[in-house]
Design an enzyme around this catalytic site. Structure first.
Site, PDB file in Angstrom:
ATOM      1  CE  LYS A 101       2.379   5.180   8.014  1.00  0.00           C
ATOM      2  NZ  LYS A 101       0.982   5.290   8.319  1.00  0.00           N
ATOM      3  CG  ASP A 144       5.953   3.521   0.545  1.00  0.00           C
ATOM      4  OD1 ASP A 144       6.324   4.081   1.601  1.00  0.00           O
ATOM      5  OD2 ASP A 144       4.759   3.403   0.219  1.00  0.00           O
ATOM      6  CE1 TYR A 146      -3.728   2.492   0.779  1.00  0.00           C
ATOM      7  CE2 TYR A 146      -2.294   3.303   2.524  1.00  0.00           C
ATOM      8  CZ  TYR A 146      -3.416   3.448   1.737  1.00  0.00           C
ATOM      9  OH  TYR A 146      -4.226   4.542   1.885  1.00  0.00           O
TER      10      TYR A 146
END
Ligand code: HOZ
Length: 427
Positions: free
Chosen positions: A266, A238, A143
């Site tokens: 994050k 990622d 994702y």
């Protein structure tokens, strides 16, 4: 479960689709109403009824130092006193960029954005422009946020809700996204052979955390690097979840691999909305205003996010005892495994550093297909049992639990006691 959350979700549903601002928060997959949080501190979150939970969600990864860390709170408060947004450059953006570039040898330059979605979306645009090619390869169950091109066979909430395909994404665009099973180098070779010279990039979570935690097989990432280099395809890591989570810097340092572009988010915002993407100078210089690839954002490099991120990275750089976090998580997941095994509950626990997922299957979990073999009903049962005993796990089988530096030995003991009772209830 507390009493006040049910009315709150019903009230929220009147105004917000599903009552939540991100689907994985809805607790739909675990047959419960979501916990509404009123405050958090250290390893704990507190619901609107005063219920206390040991938190293994950690805001889905950012809270590695624990909630409301005093130095981060102070940095944000001080920054807010100087103004919350200028839409003009600041010296904090230079500090942040320098910290990131120093921590990631694969990056000469970095551009700040506001979320992981923006980072991956922008990196793909840059890769397409740089290579003058159109197609991308992603891995089933990975994702990378919710940009159109990246929702195909996606993990996280898409997997949790079992959403087929990507309604709303034009077929012509979805067709440009080629998907391959994670850990399958043969799959990558076949995709590269089939789509010839039109693949701009391969994007991958080097440590996927959005189909539950899955680990790369030894040699997989190296082979992927070799193929992409050989075929002049850009490799995008990622590291929105894995960045600064497993070591100071990226998993790429652990794996000894240099991707062409890296996406972050994050942890680098210390709990404030943030993202970043970076890479070698000759690629990054194609971004506007130096080059023709447009990418922009009013709140990019926002002073509050920079303040929180700089303090977080500085603390991690100076005092981040990743070995301790690794040892504690190894202990917790090993003991949980023993408890489940003792009750004859089929399970597999994947773990790396402070990330772990308990899958309710006895088979190895190495890709999306094997993750989907997990008994999600058993996961839901386990989740609810743990929640009722004050342990907040991510409310989906297809997510990862996180430990923080704020978790204590008492927290781990309490979690294992809850696990013992949950396992007893489940059998
Ligand atoms: N990537 C995060 C979950 N794995 C995002 C959380 C969300 O979708 O709200």
């Amino acid at each position: 479960m507390n009493k006040k959350t049910t009315p709150l979700i019903r009230e929220a549903e009147k105004y917000i689709p599903g009552g939540v601002n991100s689907p994985v928060r809805a607790f739909g997959a675990v047959g419960a109403d979501p916990v509404f949080i009123s405050r958090a501190s250290g390893s704990k979150v507190y619901d609107t009824d005063g219920g206390e939970y040991i938190d293994y969600v950690g805001s889905w990864g950012p809270m590695i130092l624990g909630h409301a860390h005093p130095e981060i709170v102070r940095a944000i408060t001080d920054a807010a006193g100087r103004g919350t947004s200028y839409g003009m450059p600041t010296d904090m953006e230079i500090q942040m960029a320098r910290l990131l570039v120093e921590a990631f040898p694969s990056m000469d330059m970095v551009r700040m954005v506001n979320s992981g979605t923006e980072a991956t979306m922008s990196a793909i645009r840059l890769a397409r422009a740089h290579t003058k090619k159109n197609k991308i390869i992603k891995f089933d169950g990975c994702y990378h946020g919710h940009a159109d091109s990246l929702l195909v066979k996606a993990g996280s909430g898409v997997a949790t809700l079992g959403i087929p395909g990507s309604p709303g994404v034009p077929a012509a665009l979805a067709e440009l996204t080629i998907t391959v099973p994670f850990n399958s180098i043969d799959g990558v070779k076949a995709a590269v052979d089939a789509h010839g010279g039109d693949i701009a990039c391969v994007i991958i979570e080097p440590v996927p955390g959005n189909m539950g935690l899955v680990l790369p097989r030894p040699g997989f990432l190296e082979k992927l690097r070799n193929i992409t280099r050989e075929k002049e395809i850009l490799l995008i890591f990622d590291e929105v979840i894995s960045g600064f989570r497993l070591t100071y810097g990226g998993y790429q340092a652990v794996a000894g691999i240099e991707p062409d572009l890296t996406c972050l988010g994050k942890i680098i915002g210390g709990g404030l909305p943030v993202g970043a993407f970076g890479g070698k100078r000759h690629i990054m210089e194609k971004l506007a205003p130096l080059g023709p690839v447009y990418q922009a954002g009013t709140l990019s490099g926002n002073p509050l996010a920079m303040a929180a991120g700089i303090v977080t990275l500085t603390i991690l750089k100076q005092n981040g005892d990743y070995k301790k976090l690794d040892d504690e998580t190894a202990y917790l997941s090993r003991e949980m495994g023993k408890i489940l095994a003792g009750k004859g509950i089929a399970h597999t626990i994947n773990r790396i550093g402070s990330m772990f997922t308990v899958f309710f299957t006895s088979g190895e979990v190495t890709d999306f297909d094997s993750a989907k073999r997990s008994n999600t009903g058993a996961f839901a049962d386990f989740f609810r049992n743990m929640l009722s005993r004050g342990i907040l796990l991510p409310p989906s089988q297809f997510e990862t639990s996180f430990l923080s530096f704020a978790h204590t030995g008492d927290d781990l003991d309490a979690t294992l006691n809850a696990c013992r009772e949950a396992a007893r209830q489940m059998t």
